[in-house]
Design a protein around this motif. Structure first.
Motif, PDB file in Angstrom:
ATOM      1  N   GLY A 172      -3.226  -3.107 -12.301  1.00  0.00           N
ATOM      2  CA  GLY A 172      -1.670  -3.059 -11.927  1.00  0.00           C
ATOM      3  C   GLY A 172      -1.359  -3.473 -10.810  1.00  0.00           C
ATOM      4  O   GLY A 172      -1.725  -3.124  -9.675  1.00  0.00           O
ATOM      5  N   GLY A 173      -0.401  -4.534 -10.830  1.00  0.00           N
ATOM      6  CA  GLY A 173       0.041  -4.876  -9.399  1.00  0.00           C
ATOM      7  C   GLY A 173      -1.014  -6.003  -8.756  1.00  0.00           C
ATOM      8  O   GLY A 173      -0.550  -6.621  -7.704  1.00  0.00           O
ATOM      9  N   VAL A 174      -2.017  -6.233  -9.297  1.00  0.00           N
ATOM     10  CA  VAL A 174      -2.944  -7.147  -8.905  1.00  0.00           C
ATOM     11  C   VAL A 174      -3.224  -8.449  -9.727  1.00  0.00           C
ATOM     12  O   VAL A 174      -3.134  -9.468  -9.512  1.00  0.00           O
ATOM     13  CB  VAL A 174      -4.160  -6.418  -8.619  1.00  0.00           C
ATOM     14  N   MET A 175      -3.102  -8.301 -11.007  1.00  0.00           N
ATOM     15  CA  MET A 175      -3.270  -9.291 -12.150  1.00  0.00           C
ATOM     16  C   MET A 175      -2.526  -9.031 -13.345  1.00  0.00           C
ATOM     17  O   MET A 175      -2.254  -7.994 -13.647  1.00  0.00           O
ATOM     18  CB  MET A 175      -4.782  -9.180 -12.523  1.00  0.00           C
ATOM     19  N   THR A 176      -1.972 -10.055 -13.697  1.00  0.00           N
ATOM     20  CA  THR A 176      -1.329 -10.261 -15.251  1.00  0.00           C
ATOM     21  C   THR A 176      -1.778 -11.123 -16.139  1.00  0.00           C
ATOM     22  O   THR A 176      -2.810 -11.850 -15.691  1.00  0.00           O
ATOM     23  CB  THR A 176       0.358 -10.462 -14.901  1.00  0.00           C
TER      24      THR A 176
ATOM     25  N   ARG B 167     -13.916  -5.386 -13.483  1.00  0.00           N
ATOM     26  CA  ARG B 167     -13.076  -4.524 -14.247  1.00  0.00           C
ATOM     27  C   ARG B 167     -12.381  -5.305 -15.473  1.00  0.00           C
ATOM     28  O   ARG B 167     -12.022  -4.858 -16.262  1.00  0.00           O
ATOM     29  CB  ARG B 167     -12.498  -3.383 -13.507  1.00  0.00           C
ATOM     30  N   TRP B 168     -12.022  -6.570 -14.876  1.00  0.00           N
ATOM     31  CA  TRP B 168     -11.085  -7.139 -15.837  1.00  0.00           C
ATOM     32  C   TRP B 168     -11.814  -7.451 -17.089  1.00  0.00           C
ATOM     33  O   TRP B 168     -11.039  -7.773 -18.153  1.00  0.00           O
ATOM     34  CB  TRP B 168     -10.404  -8.419 -15.165  1.00  0.00           C
ATOM     35  N   TYR B 169     -12.947  -7.491 -16.934  1.00  0.00           N
ATOM     36  CA  TYR B 169     -13.623  -8.027 -18.238  1.00  0.00           C
ATOM     37  C   TYR B 169     -14.436  -6.699 -18.715  1.00  0.00           C
ATOM     38  O   TYR B 169     -14.958  -6.754 -20.030  1.00  0.00           O
ATOM     39  CB  TYR B 169     -14.855  -8.942 -17.910  1.00  0.00           C
ATOM     40  N   PHE B 170     -13.868  -5.558 -18.494  1.00  0.00           N
ATOM     41  CA  PHE B 170     -14.416  -4.257 -19.155  1.00  0.00           C
ATOM     42  C   PHE B 170     -13.674  -4.067 -20.458  1.00  0.00           C
ATOM     43  O   PHE B 170     -12.580  -4.328 -20.592  1.00  0.00           O
ATOM     44  CB  PHE B 170     -14.024  -2.963 -18.140  1.00  0.00           C
ATOM     45  N   ILE B 171     -14.560  -3.568 -21.481  1.00  0.00           N
ATOM     46  CA  ILE B 171     -13.958  -3.502 -22.759  1.00  0.00           C
ATOM     47  C   ILE B 171     -13.555  -2.001 -22.904  1.00  0.00           C
ATOM     48  O   ILE B 171     -14.668  -1.080 -22.969  1.00  0.00           O
ATOM     49  CB  ILE B 171     -14.621  -4.073 -23.774  1.00  0.00           C
TER      50      ILE B 171
ATOM     51  N   LYS C 270      -3.501  -2.789 -16.491  1.00  0.00           N
ATOM     52  CA  LYS C 270      -3.157  -1.850 -15.538  1.00  0.00           C
ATOM     53  C   LYS C 270      -4.045  -0.455 -15.891  1.00  0.00           C
ATOM     54  O   LYS C 270      -4.455   0.170 -14.809  1.00  0.00           O
ATOM     55  CB  LYS C 270      -1.595  -1.172 -15.845  1.00  0.00           C
ATOM     56  N   ARG C 271      -4.366  -0.247 -17.207  1.00  0.00           N
ATOM     57  CA  ARG C 271      -5.296   1.157 -17.462  1.00  0.00           C
ATOM     58  C   ARG C 271      -6.712   0.817 -16.674  1.00  0.00           C
ATOM     59  O   ARG C 271      -7.466   1.668 -16.580  1.00  0.00           O
ATOM     60  CB  ARG C 271      -5.524   1.127 -18.928  1.00  0.00           C
TER      61      ARG C 271
END
Length: 182
Positions: free
Chosen positions: A110-114, A3-7, A105-106
């Motif tokens: 959130g709480g996993v990656m910054t 999901r971190w690569y989700f746009i 976060k969205r």
């Protein structure tokens, strides 16, 4: 699915592009969000961060992979009216400090990656790969040698290796996306 690569196409274009670019460049989030067009040379694939805008107050040059160039180019029509590659809703200002972290976060991280965590991830995986000189990795992160004497004498930029490393890293990110069906 990674999901971190989700746009999130509903989100602000600058936030989406900065989020997509962050893992490729693994520079400090404040430097990425304040990237200026004048500091980016897409023809030579290099971003030069002026000394006054870096944590260590030293100019830092960042090789840009093909993927990084494409992400930055995608902002051409969006932010041509601004000096910033990633302007906020006010074109006279860069993205806010919390824009990329808010996006993470969205999308459930959130709480996993910054945003800053992309630096840790890149450093760890590049070092684990055993393909790259650890000094080149440290230079890519804009770190100076902790040994003051060595730092005074070793001013090598490891540029050629860093160019190859940045492209390899972006290709690895693309491979992760493919493996996860993104």
């Amino acid at each position: 699915m990674e999901r971190w690569y989700f746009i999130d196409t509903r989100g602000h274009a600058s936030t989406n592009a900065a989020l997509r670019l962050s893992p490729h460049l693994f520079q400090r989030p404040g430097e990425i969000r304040a990237m200026k067009w004048v500091d980016v040379n897409l023809d030579e694939a290099v971003w030069t961060i002026p000394a006054g805008e870096t944590k260590m107050r030293r100019e830092h040059r960042v090789p840009l992979s093909r993927q990084s160039v494409a992400i930055i180019q995608s902002m051409k029509g969006v932010s041509d009216y601004s000096e910033f590659v990633f302007p906020s809703y006010n074109p006279n200002k860069p993205l806010s400090e919390n824009a990329v972290n808010g996006a993470l976060k969205r999308i459930g991280y959130g709480g996993v990656m910054t945003a800053h965590g992309f630096r840790t991830t890149a450093s760890s995986l590049l070092n684990e790969s055993n393909l790259w000189n650890p000094d080149a990795i440290e230079r890519a992160l804009a770190h100076q040698d902790s040994n003051a004497i060595r730092a005074a004498y070793n001013r090598t930029a490891y540029w050629d290796e860093r160019v190859r490393m940045m492209q390899w890293w972006s290709d690895e990110i693309d491979n992760l996306k493919l493996l996860n069906g993104v």
